[in-house]
Motif scaffolding. Structure first.
Motif, PDB file in Angstrom:
ATOM      1  N   GLY A   2       0.820  -1.212   0.000  1.00 50.41           N
ATOM      2  CA  GLY A   2       0.000   0.000   0.000  1.00 50.41           C
ATOM      3  C   GLY A   2       0.849   1.255   0.000  1.00 50.41           C
ATOM      4  N   GLY A   3       1.938   1.235   0.748  1.00 47.07           N
ATOM      5  CA  GLY A   3       2.839   2.386   0.798  1.00 47.07           C
ATOM      6  C   GLY A   3       3.484   2.657  -0.550  1.00 47.07           C
ATOM      7  N   LEU A   4       3.903   1.607  -1.239  1.00 45.53           N
ATOM      8  CA  LEU A   4       4.494   1.771  -2.563  1.00 45.53           C
ATOM      9  C   LEU A   4       3.465   2.328  -3.545  1.00 45.53           C
ATOM     10  N   ALA A   5       2.252   1.795  -3.495  1.00 44.56           N
ATOM     11  CA  ALA A   5       1.182   2.296  -4.374  1.00 44.56           C
ATOM     12  C   ALA A   5       0.893   3.768  -4.087  1.00 44.56           C
ATOM     13  N   ALA A   6       0.811   4.125  -2.818  1.00 46.03           N
ATOM     14  CA  ALA A   6       0.535   5.519  -2.437  1.00 46.03           C
ATOM     15  C   ALA A   6       1.673   6.434  -2.872  1.00 46.03           C
ATOM     16  N   LEU A   7       2.909   5.984  -2.704  1.00 45.58           N
ATOM     17  CA  LEU A   7       4.052   6.791  -3.089  1.00 45.58           C
ATOM     18  C   LEU A   7       4.082   7.029  -4.598  1.00 45.58           C
ATOM     19  N   LEU A   8       3.895   5.970  -5.371  1.00 43.04           N
ATOM     20  CA  LEU A   8       3.905   6.110  -6.827  1.00 43.04           C
ATOM     21  C   LEU A   8       2.774   7.001  -7.313  1.00 43.04           C
ATOM     22  N   THR A   9       1.592   6.828  -6.747  1.00 40.04           N
ATOM     23  CA  THR A   9       0.447   7.655  -7.134  1.00 40.04           C
ATOM     24  C   THR A   9       0.701   9.114  -6.784  1.00 40.04           C
ATOM     25  N   SER A  10       1.221   9.354  -5.599  1.00 40.62           N
ATOM     26  CA  SER A  10       1.486  10.724  -5.170  1.00 40.62           C
ATOM     27  C   SER A  10       2.568  11.377  -6.016  1.00 40.62           C
ATOM     28  N   LEU A  11       3.594  10.640  -6.344  1.00 38.31           N
ATOM     29  CA  LEU A  11       4.683  11.195  -7.138  1.00 38.31           C
ATOM     30  C   LEU A  11       4.274  11.481  -8.580  1.00 38.31           C
ATOM     31  N   SER A  12       3.128  10.975  -8.983  1.00 42.53           N
ATOM     32  CA  SER A  12       2.649  11.263 -10.336  1.00 42.53           C
ATOM     33  C   SER A  12       2.347  12.757 -10.513  1.00 42.53           C
ATOM     34  N   TYR A  13       2.226  13.494  -9.418  1.00 50.45           N
ATOM     35  CA  TYR A  13       1.975  14.942  -9.489  1.00 50.45           C
ATOM     36  C   TYR A  13       3.246  15.749  -9.742  1.00 50.45           C
ATOM     37  N   VAL A  14       4.411  15.141  -9.584  1.00 48.11           N
ATOM     38  CA  VAL A  14       5.673  15.872  -9.733  1.00 48.11           C
ATOM     39  C   VAL A  14       5.799  16.535 -11.104  1.00 48.11           C
ATOM     40  N   PRO A  15       5.507  15.845 -12.213  1.00 51.25           N
ATOM     41  CA  PRO A  15       5.612  16.528 -13.511  1.00 51.25           C
ATOM     42  C   PRO A  15       4.697  17.752 -13.617  1.00 51.25           C
ATOM     43  N   GLN A  16       3.519  17.687 -13.014  1.00 59.56           N
ATOM     44  CA  GLN A  16       2.602  18.827 -13.053  1.00 59.56           C
ATOM     45  C   GLN A  16       3.166  19.997 -12.264  1.00 59.56           C
ATOM     46  N   VAL A  17       3.780  19.704 -11.124  1.00 59.47           N
ATOM     47  CA  VAL A  17       4.402  20.761 -10.322  1.00 59.47           C
ATOM     48  C   VAL A  17       5.520  21.427 -11.121  1.00 59.47           C
ATOM     49  N   ARG A  18       6.337  20.626 -11.758  1.00 63.81           N
ATOM     50  CA  ARG A  18       7.452  21.179 -12.541  1.00 63.81           C
ATOM     51  C   ARG A  18       6.955  22.067 -13.680  1.00 63.81           C
ATOM     52  N   LYS A  19       5.823  21.689 -14.288  1.00 66.31           N
ATOM     53  CA  LYS A  19       5.262  22.511 -15.366  1.00 66.31           C
ATOM     54  C   LYS A  19       4.615  23.780 -14.831  1.00 66.31           C
ATOM     55  N   ALA A  20       4.069  23.728 -13.623  1.00 65.05           N
ATOM     56  CA  ALA A  20       3.321  24.858 -13.067  1.00 65.05           C
ATOM     57  C   ALA A  20       4.217  25.927 -12.443  1.00 65.05           C
ATOM     58  N   LEU A  21       5.443  25.584 -12.104  1.00 64.40           N
ATOM     59  CA  LEU A  21       6.298  26.529 -11.388  1.00 64.40           C
ATOM     60  C   LEU A  21       6.627  27.804 -12.165  1.00 64.40           C
ATOM     61  N   PRO A  22       6.927  27.746 -13.463  1.00 62.92           N
ATOM     62  CA  PRO A  22       7.197  29.017 -14.161  1.00 62.92           C
ATOM     63  C   PRO A  22       5.958  29.921 -14.169  1.00 62.92           C
ATOM     64  N   GLN A  23       6.171  31.211 -13.971  1.00 63.96           N
ATOM     65  CA  GLN A  23       5.075  32.196 -13.967  1.00 63.96           C
ATOM     66  C   GLN A  23       4.241  32.072 -15.241  1.00 63.96           C
ATOM     67  N   GLY A  24       2.925  31.997 -15.109  1.00 60.85           N
ATOM     68  CA  GLY A  24       2.014  31.973 -16.245  1.00 60.85           C
ATOM     69  C   GLY A  24       1.818  30.612 -16.885  1.00 60.85           C
ATOM     70  N   ALA A  25       2.317  29.546 -16.263  1.00 59.70           N
ATOM     71  CA  ALA A  25       2.271  28.218 -16.872  1.00 59.70           C
ATOM     72  C   ALA A  25       1.018  27.411 -16.516  1.00 59.70           C
ATOM     73  N   THR A  26       0.075  28.008 -15.804  1.00 54.69           N
ATOM     74  CA  THR A  26      -1.073  27.234 -15.317  1.00 54.69           C
ATOM     75  C   THR A  26      -2.381  27.584 -16.023  1.00 54.69           C
ATOM     76  N   GLU A  27      -2.295  28.238 -17.147  1.00 58.24           N
ATOM     77  CA  GLU A  27      -3.491  28.731 -17.841  1.00 58.24           C
ATOM     78  C   GLU A  27      -4.532  27.641 -18.097  1.00 58.24           C
ATOM     79  N   ASP A  28      -4.082  26.450 -18.453  1.00 62.10           N
ATOM     80  CA  ASP A  28      -5.012  25.376 -18.805  1.00 62.10           C
ATOM     81  C   ASP A  28      -5.507  24.567 -17.614  1.00 62.10           C
ATOM     82  N   LEU A  29      -5.099  24.921 -16.406  1.00 67.54           N
ATOM     83  CA  LEU A  29      -5.498  24.167 -15.224  1.00 67.54           C
ATOM     84  C   LEU A  29      -6.734  24.779 -14.581  1.00 67.54           C
TER      85      LEU A  29
END
Length: 91
Positions: free
Chosen positions: A13-40
């Motif tokens: 369960g911990g591995l599943a939760a970790l992998l699922t949670s880490l799936s948000y990392v690419p979205q965070v990396r895309k959202a960090l630059p100013q103005g990059a969240t227009e489509d969200l």
């Protein structure tokens, strides 16, 4: 269930939760630059972050570290994207 299976179950369960949670990392990396969240969607990010936060509370009340850890990581990452979205809406 055997004792061996019960002992490894939280780790699965911990591995599943970790992998699922880490799936948000690419979205965070895309959202960090100013103005990059227009489509969200602001509403979707707000509801998702709130839902993950309630899961954390549920995990704490149950004493289940898998639920707390998995949803804690997810909530932190989605809250980061939510912050970036709010920042971009105000800019």
């Amino acid at each position: 269930m055997s004792m061996t299976f019960e002992g490894i179950l939280p780790w699965i369960g911990g591995l599943a939760a970790l992998l699922t949670s880490l799936s948000y990392v690419p979205q965070v990396r895309k959202a960090l630059p100013q103005g990059a969240t227009e489509d969200l969607s602001l509403k979707t990010l707000g509801i998702l972050t709130a839902g993950l936060s309630v899961w954390i509370l549920y995990g704490v009340l149950r004493g289940d570290w898998v639920i707390v850890l998995g949803n804690g990581i997810g909530a932190a990452l989605t809250a980061t994207v939510l912050y970036c979205k709010i920042r971009d809406v105000r800019a």
